[in-house]
Design a protein around this motif. Structure first.
Motif, mmCIF file in Angstrom:
data_model
loop_
_atom_site.group_PDB
_atom_site.id
_atom_site.type_symbol
_atom_site.label_atom_id
_atom_site.label_comp_id
_atom_site.label_asym_id
_atom_site.label_seq_id
_atom_site.Cartn_x
_atom_site.Cartn_y
_atom_site.Cartn_z
ATOM 1 N N PHE A 121 49.658 33.711 25.794
ATOM 2 C CA PHE A 121 49.153 33.233 27.191
ATOM 3 C C PHE A 121 47.771 32.689 26.792
ATOM 4 O O PHE A 121 47.084 32.775 25.814
ATOM 5 N N ASP A 122 47.295 31.859 28.161
ATOM 6 C CA ASP A 122 46.019 31.430 27.928
ATOM 7 C C ASP A 122 45.148 31.993 29.053
ATOM 8 O O ASP A 122 45.586 32.168 30.348
ATOM 9 N N ALA A 123 43.822 32.388 28.666
ATOM 10 C CA ALA A 123 42.944 33.348 29.717
ATOM 11 C C ALA A 123 42.417 32.452 30.589
ATOM 12 O O ALA A 123 41.913 33.009 31.718
ATOM 13 N N ALA A 124 42.688 31.122 30.530
ATOM 14 C CA ALA A 124 41.892 30.053 31.450
ATOM 15 C C ALA A 124 42.785 29.731 32.470
ATOM 16 O O ALA A 124 42.818 28.661 33.181
ATOM 17 N N ASP A 125 44.293 30.178 32.598
ATOM 18 C CA ASP A 125 45.159 29.534 33.279
ATOM 19 C C ASP A 125 44.985 30.165 34.863
ATOM 20 O O ASP A 125 44.186 31.026 34.832
ATOM 21 N N GLU A 126 45.452 29.174 35.641
ATOM 22 C CA GLU A 126 45.210 29.613 37.151
ATOM 23 C C GLU A 126 45.630 30.934 37.448
ATOM 24 O O GLU A 126 47.060 31.114 37.075
ATOM 25 N N PHE A 127 45.227 31.623 38.558
ATOM 26 C CA PHE A 127 45.907 32.842 38.855
ATOM 27 C C PHE A 127 46.989 32.770 39.650
ATOM 28 O O PHE A 127 48.051 33.746 39.425
ATOM 29 N N THR A 128 47.154 31.726 40.491
ATOM 30 C CA THR A 128 48.483 31.636 41.242
ATOM 31 C C THR A 128 49.294 30.612 40.476
ATOM 32 O O THR A 128 48.744 29.625 39.864
ATOM 33 N N THR A 129 50.428 30.705 40.560
ATOM 34 C CA THR A 129 51.346 29.716 39.966
ATOM 35 C C THR A 129 52.681 29.183 41.007
ATOM 36 O O THR A 129 52.229 29.467 41.982
ATOM 37 N N GLY A 130 53.524 28.744 40.497
ATOM 38 C CA GLY A 130 54.418 28.102 41.543
ATOM 39 C C GLY A 130 55.504 29.420 42.097
ATOM 40 O O GLY A 130 55.244 30.584 41.704
ATOM 41 N N THR A 178 32.604 26.996 44.723
ATOM 42 C CA THR A 178 32.361 28.280 45.444
ATOM 43 C C THR A 178 32.996 29.609 45.069
ATOM 44 O O THR A 178 33.931 29.516 44.597
ATOM 45 N N ILE A 179 32.079 30.518 44.979
ATOM 46 C CA ILE A 179 32.484 31.879 44.354
ATOM 47 C C ILE A 179 32.280 32.891 45.639
ATOM 48 O O ILE A 179 31.187 33.154 46.125
ATOM 49 N N HIS A 180 33.372 33.639 45.739
ATOM 50 C CA HIS A 180 33.394 34.895 46.449
ATOM 51 C C HIS A 180 33.537 36.212 45.655
ATOM 52 O O HIS A 180 34.334 36.255 44.716
ATOM 53 N N ALA A 181 32.477 37.106 45.711
ATOM 54 C CA ALA A 181 32.533 38.404 45.023
ATOM 55 C C ALA A 181 32.725 39.574 45.963
ATOM 56 O O ALA A 181 31.608 39.645 47.074
ATOM 57 N N PHE A 182 33.838 40.263 45.878
ATOM 58 C CA PHE A 182 33.913 41.520 46.547
ATOM 59 C C PHE A 182 33.547 42.887 45.566
ATOM 60 O O PHE A 182 34.418 42.966 44.523
ATOM 61 N N CYS A 183 32.461 43.494 46.002
ATOM 62 C CA CYS A 183 32.060 44.518 45.035
ATOM 63 C C CYS A 183 31.998 45.877 45.858
ATOM 64 O O CYS A 183 32.129 45.998 47.131
ATOM 65 N N PRO A 222 41.484 30.648 53.674
ATOM 66 C CA PRO A 222 41.734 30.053 52.303
ATOM 67 C C PRO A 222 40.964 30.709 51.274
ATOM 68 O O PRO A 222 39.795 31.143 51.556
ATOM 69 N N THR A 223 41.229 30.605 50.040
ATOM 70 C CA THR A 223 40.550 31.180 48.795
ATOM 71 C C THR A 223 39.569 30.069 48.210
ATOM 72 O O THR A 223 40.071 28.953 48.224
ATOM 73 N N PRO A 224 38.552 30.444 47.683
ATOM 74 C CA PRO A 224 37.393 29.518 46.976
ATOM 75 C C PRO A 224 37.892 29.539 45.683
ATOM 76 O O PRO A 224 39.176 29.546 45.255
ATOM 77 N N SER A 225 36.970 28.424 44.832
ATOM 78 C CA SER A 225 37.378 28.224 43.511
ATOM 79 C C SER A 225 37.496 29.334 42.379
ATOM 80 O O SER A 225 38.421 29.321 41.750
ATOM 81 N N VAL A 254 48.385 35.868 48.535
ATOM 82 C CA VAL A 254 47.565 35.165 49.411
ATOM 83 C C VAL A 254 46.637 34.125 48.856
ATOM 84 O O VAL A 254 45.545 33.473 49.562
ATOM 85 N N CYS A 255 46.528 33.994 47.568
ATOM 86 C CA CYS A 255 45.780 32.990 46.755
ATOM 87 C C CYS A 255 46.267 31.894 46.768
ATOM 88 O O CYS A 255 47.547 31.463 46.608
ATOM 89 N N ASP A 256 45.343 30.745 46.967
ATOM 90 C CA ASP A 256 45.613 29.304 46.898
ATOM 91 C C ASP A 256 45.594 28.841 45.376
ATOM 92 O O ASP A 256 45.426 29.425 44.532
ATOM 93 N N PRO A 257 46.688 27.800 45.201
ATOM 94 C CA PRO A 257 46.895 27.436 43.933
ATOM 95 C C PRO A 257 45.647 26.734 43.265
ATOM 96 O O PRO A 257 44.706 26.155 44.067
ATOM 97 N N GLY A 258 45.152 27.237 42.108
ATOM 98 C CA GLY A 258 43.832 26.592 41.426
ATOM 99 C C GLY A 258 42.842 27.727 41.577
ATOM 100 O O GLY A 258 41.664 27.455 41.107
#
Length: 517
Positions: free
Chosen positions: A13-22, A128-133, A174-177, A200-204
């Protein structure tokens, strides 16, 4: 270096892969709903339980989670109002078969890591970064990291509620970067909520999880599901910044060089001379690749000090910063030694040199990829670009003389930099030209106490080697290698580079007999 096919550490696996896929992603299609009917299947049933922390105790969980509270940082944009709390809050972890020791723990103290590579840190791009703490301590930590100079381009918004609030918030948003989520739950419930977040996450969109369990099995499962990074407590601001920077690092760039800026408290204190000799000491004594950039476009002396023709390297780079690539950069630089390259200033009054702060920032950031250490010779001016370069440098060396004008100006510079760089070490102070005959001077001890910074280097007034080196186009160590100035600059190079010079090669008394004639 790419791993080979028989690499035993290639986990596939690649740790930098996008969280959402096809839509054909098998784990996404099999993700459970927010209200499962038959409970959860523990993916870690075959693994031993994680060892709990001895100094932590699980806090009491409330039956309801309050709506997420927005905490905008100085770079943040206004957030939209959150949606109602998700129905997943109705589930209690006590009804799930969670291994012992995987429960939440109170927030530990945030300590910065001691180890450091000695290189520079990459600047976070405009994202754009969203942090949910889930904890107030973590929210304060993210806010502190968002105010750092390395994240000045990013827009960061901090909210309360943790991973559950993120799942609910993005139902209609919509989800941020980048989404950073903190969770106090165990592995089983964490994976369930991540499956819900993936729906619910957008691609990328990249996702960073801040958890409580330091478990390699959990880490591998999160990476397999597409999570970009998994962090555990305790954390510090620099750890968060470097984790985010690694997600957006250029794979073609092997490193980000450490940027060291030299600035004089006033004109004539010798900041340029010390910057040039320091760069030479880094290259010759520390034997590390170094680039010297002369930013005094009108009156720069780097070309004279190194006995080089005054090419317009810096001017050409500032004129076309978007075209600056490694090939063009190599053509603009002058090779002064095997490990030292020079970006010379034109040193001409034919132009007004009106460049914006963005051009200086872009050029200096690109030059940092050319060598592990980049030394900037800043002129004694004050404008938007000089302020940004000062604050954005990894190391700042303030050169002053022991007089009242230097004391006032040095204090203003150091106070400004300290307030703008809360997560960095304070600037270094170099007192030059100490002991001029017949001149009243402020004592070195009083000078340092007034600034709150003890001098890293004190150089006595010794005009002969300086004048001889300047007139011959040589360095101080070449003219007077045993002088206090040459030895002091080598000491300063050791401090800033955080390394020792390589040992000198010993020669045998018989080696001359076997040399080819």
């Amino acid at each position: 270096m790419r791993p080979t096919d028989n690499d035993p550490f290639d986990l596939g696996f690649d740790a930098a892969d996008e969280f959402t896929t096809g839509a054909g992603d098998p784990w996404r299609s099999s993700a459970p709903s927010l209200t499962p009917a038959g409970g959860f299947e523990d993916p870690f049933a075959d693994f031993p339980p994680a060892r709990p922390r001895e100094d932590t105790a699980p806090p009491a969980r409330s039956s309801q989670v309050a709506p997420p509270t927005t905490r905008p940082t100085p770079q943040a944009r206004p957030a939209q109002p959150p949606a109602p709390a998700p129905s997943v809050n109705d589930y209690d972890d006590r009804s799930l078969d969670i291994p012992a020791g995987a429960s939440s723990a109170p927030a530990p103290a945030y300590d910065e890591p001691i180890a450091d590579s000695g290189l520079g840190d990459a600047v976070i791009p405009r994202i754009t970064i969203h942090a949910f703490c889930a904890r107030p301590e973590t929210a304060a930590l993210i806010e502190k990291a968002a105010a750092d100079r390395r994240m000045s381009r990013a827009a960061t918004i901090v909210r309360d509620g943790g991973l559950e609030a993120a799942v609910d918030y993005y139902q209609n948003q919509p989800t941020p970067s980048l989404v950073m989520v903190e969770t106090l739950d165990g592995a089983q419930r964490l994976l369930h909520l991540l499956d819900s977040l993936a729906q619910v996450c957008d691609p990328g969109t990249k996702v960073v999880v801040v958890g409580q369990t330091n478990d390699i099995a959990l880490y591998r499962e999160l990476m397999r599901r597409g999570v970009s990074e998994y962090l555990t407590q305790p954390l510090g601001p620099l750890q968060v910044i470097r984790a985010v920077g690694a997600l957006y690092a250029d794979p073609a760039a092997p490193f980000t060089g450490r940027q060291i800026a030299f600035v004089g408290a006033k004109g004539g204190v010798g900041a340029s001379t010390l910057a040039h000799n320091f760069a030479w000491a880094m290259a010759e004594k520390m034997q590390t690749a170094t680039v010297l950039v002369d930013l005094d476009l009108a009156f720069g002396t780097a070309g004279l000090d190194f006995n080089q023709d005054p090419l317009q390297g810096v001017l050409d780079a500032l004129s076309q910063p978007d075209r600056l690539d490694p090939v063009l950069m190599d053509r603009m630089m002058v090779r002064c030694a095997d490990r030292l390259s020079l970006f010379a200033a034109p040193a001409s009054l034919d132009d007004d040199y009106e460049f914006g702060a963005d051009a200086f920032e872009e050029v200096t950031q690109k030059i940092r990829g050319a060598a592990p250490f980049v030394v900037l010779d800043l002129p004694h001016v004050w404008n938007a670009w000089s302020r940004r370069v000062l604050i954005g440098s990894d190391e700042l060396v303030v050169v002053a003389t022991p007089d009242l004008a230097s004391l006032r100006n040095a204090k203003n510079i150091i106070d400004l930099v300290r307030g703008s760089r809360p997560n960095d070490a304070p600037p270094r102070l170099v007192l030059n030209q100490v002991g001029v005959p017949g001149r009243p001077e402020i004592p070195v001890k009083d000078f340092g106490e007034a600034l709150g910074v003890q001098p890293s280097l004190v150089l006595p007034f010794d005009p002969k080697p300086y004048g001889q080196a300047a007139n011959n186009g040589q360095m101080l160590a070449e003219v007077a290698p045993k002088s206090k100035a040459a030895e002091g600059l080598e000491h300063l190079a050791r401090l800033i580079s955080r390394r020792e010079p390589p040992p000198a090669q010993k020669t045998s008394m018989f080696s001359g007999l076997f040399k080819k004639k």
